[in-house]
Design an enzyme around this catalytic site. Sequence first.
Site: not given
Ligand code: GRF
Length: 201
Positions: A12-14, A90-92, A107, A109
């Site tokens: 969850g760093s994002n 992590m789910r489609l 999203n 990526h």
């Molecule tokens: C990120 O690198 C993003 O690009 C990918 O999953 C990662 C999630 O990282 N989709 P975090 O959980 O936000 O740290």
Amino acid sequence: MKRIAVLASGYGSNLEAILEAQSRGEISGKVVLVISDQENAKALERAHRRGIRKLYLDPDSYNSREEYDSKLADELNKEEIDLVVLAGFMRLLTPGFVGSFSLKILNIHPSLLPSFPGTDGIEQAYAYGVKLSGCTVHFVDEALDTGPVILQESVPVIQEETIATLKQRIQAVEHRLYPIAIELFCRDKLQTRGRRCYIVD
Ligand code: GRF
């Protein structure tokens, strides 16, 4: 004000970067719900710490992906969510779900799409030996990492570096780029025509 839900499976760093941008006033929408498919996701803890409603939906409690996504949609609709932000989810998502939130799911990526889609985008790029990688924010469509591109930023691969340092540098860019894309959405500044996404005034 746009009501935002963040879906995250892991660290969850994002999510953290989005919440920090929001508290600095850089995102005019509000994250009101964080959902995870992993009970122990650090992302859920981050939401809790900030007093944001968190919800764990256990995939094993549903008979199919469609059933899972229909529960997901119910929860989002109950909260009157305008924007769904995938942050390491992590789910489609199923076509039915994507169809009902069309052009309302973002999203991020960790590669310059369409290169290196799927899991391990960073590892794939590193193994391929590219000199330039980066990250992409895009709308989600029915396939994996294929929706219209909103923002992209490149990150050069340094000759001596490891996957770990490349990942660190790509993620630092993600943390800056994702809030910008979210704010563009919140201010209704994104318009798509086919695959092309335009940023309008
Ligand atoms: C990120 O690198 C993003 O690009 C990918 O999953 C990662 C999630 O990282 N989709 P975090 O959980 O936000 O740290």
